[in-house]
Design an enzyme around this catalytic site. Structure first.
Site, PDB file in Angstrom:
ATOM      1  N   HIS A 138       0.849  -1.190   0.000  1.00  9.75           N
ATOM      2  CA  HIS A 138       0.000   0.000   0.000  1.00  9.75           C
ATOM      3  C   HIS A 138       0.884   1.238   0.000  1.00  9.75           C
ATOM      4  CE1 HIS A 138      -3.823  -2.033   0.526  1.00  9.75           C
ATOM      5  NE2 HIS A 138      -3.302  -2.767   1.495  1.00  9.75           N
ATOM      6  N   CYS A 151      -0.547   1.957  -5.100  1.00  9.96           N
ATOM      7  CA  CYS A 151      -1.265   3.173  -5.468  1.00  9.96           C
ATOM      8  C   CYS A 151      -0.271   4.327  -5.642  1.00  9.96           C
ATOM      9  CB  CYS A 151      -2.302   3.521  -4.405  1.00  9.96           C
ATOM     10  SG  CYS A 151      -3.592   2.275  -4.208  1.00  9.96           S
TER      11      CYS A 151
END
Length: 398
Positions: free
Chosen positions: A166, A209
């Site tokens: 992440h 991301c």
């Protein structure tokens, strides 16, 4: 006076010297050709991979699958476990929620177990930290650490660094506890370069991301970088397995592995071919590529320059195992030849020279001494024969 006898002797001497000179020149050309062939490609002599899954917990199953998919691919293409640093939370295969204990899959059909029996995790659990990753990259691991936890690269090494987890704008989270910034990563790569021993070329790939922001601060030479999404974009999961209960892989990594599955160790597929499959519609984000720090055109860079292992070995002559005989307290035995596939940290060029010496030096020197001895015998025979004839003619005159 040059009699036919002396001309014959001179001919034998010149012939023997010419044969030895030709043999040495041939051997030198073979070794020189080996060097030139190595330099004509990327010039690297060994490959390493650093694969990092920065997440933990069951709901991040797909990140572990991403890293294990890359691990399987680089092993299949020739990078040995000794040259792979795998950093993994390793809490999915034996998780109580896993309906398939001891297994990790990357597709709903569960045809391929990525965990298997031959996986070697070098940093697991809470050892997967920003500090440990930076220590691995810069060679500052504690002296007590074994070889398997060290990145033993040199200035002829091509290094593949893959990270998944992440992230956000210029950072990657490590196990929801800390973050690695784009500046941390850039400085670690720069330390590798400044040490003049840690890499020749480096390929950085990240699936998270806003992944492209993580390589935005890189400034060291010979680095090629790519990411799954640009600033403001998410990196989405791909396959949901209803039996497992979570997504099993991310979209970007899924298509990368799908492409790499069609490549073998001898493939001529280039990095340009790899980047050409980037489709924002299919991947659902805009992957990026940074090439300004990289010195070679992408159409000249093979995918196996980073994902595969170096396998070029030239044998200059037939090897005679009789030279490996040695005596010990017991009977005479033969020393086994070294296996080139197991020489993990030896440069191709030095290996070529050693093979050339083994194969040619001792037999060639033996032939040289034999030719010299033969020439000496011919000269001695001629002198003795000439003296005897001179003596006979003198006696006849008397």
């Amino acid at each position: 006076m040059w009699t036919p006898r002396w001309l014959l002797i001179f001919f034998f001497i010149v012939l023997s010297l010419f044969q030895e000179s030709s043999q040495y020149e041939n051997q030198e050309q073979q070794v020189k050709g080996f060097f030139e062939k190595a330099e004509s490609a990327s010039g690297h002599t060994n490959n390493w991979a650093v694969l990092v899954c920065a997440s933990r917990y069951w709901f991040n199953y797909r990140h572990m699958s991403n890293a294990l998919g890359m691990y399987r691919t680089v092993k299949r293409l020739g990078i040995p476990d000794s040259n792979i640093i795998l950093m993994l939370a390793d809490d999915a295969a034996c998780n109580a929620r896993n309906r398939f204990p001891g297994a990790v899959y990357s597709n709903p059909g569960r045809k391929l177990d990525l965990y298997g029996e031959n996986i070697e995790v070098d940093y697991r659990g809470y050892d997967v930290t920003v500090e440990n990753l930076i220590r691995v990259l810069t060679g500052r691991v504690p002296a007590s650490y074994p070889r398997s936890k060290r990145l033993l690269t040199d200035d002829r090494s091509n290094v593949f660094v893959y990270m998944t987890g992440h992230g956000g704008n210029e950072f990657l989270k490590f196990q929801d506890n800390e973050e690695m910034s784009a500046f941390d990563l850039a400085d670690a790569f720069e330390q590798m370069w400044q040490k003049k021993r840690s890499y020749k070329e480096l390929f950085f790939m990240v699936d998270t991301c806003q992944a492209n922001t993580l390589y935005s601060k890189l400034y060291s030479p010979n680095i090629l970088a790519t990411g799954s999404s640009q600033i403001g974009e998410n990196s989405y999961s791909h396959d949901l397995d209803y039996d497992i209960g979570v997504s099993v892989i991310d979209t970007y990594t899924h298509y990368m592995l799908q492409f790499l599955e069609g490549i073998n160790k001898t493939s001529k597929t280039t990095m340009e071919d790899l980047f050409n499959i980037y489709d924002p519609v299919t991947i659902r984000s805009h992957p990026g590529v940074r090439t300004d720090l990289f010195s070679r055109p992408l159409n000249d860079v093979l995918v196996t320059d980073f994902f595969g292992g170096v396998a070029d070995v030239d044998i200059t002559e037939e090897y005679d195992t009789s030279w490996d005989l040695y005596k010990s307290d017991g009977p005479v035995t033969k020393e086994p030849r070294p296996n080139p596939s197991k020489l993990m940290h030896v440069e191709k060029a030095s290996y070529a020279v050693s093979i050339a010496k083994e194969a040619g030096e001792r037999p060639t020197m033996s032939r040289a001494w034999a030719a010299l001895a033969l020439t000496g015998l011919l000269v001695l025979f001629t002198l003795l024969h000439g003296c005897s004839r001179t003596t006979s003619s003198t006696q006849e005159k008397l």
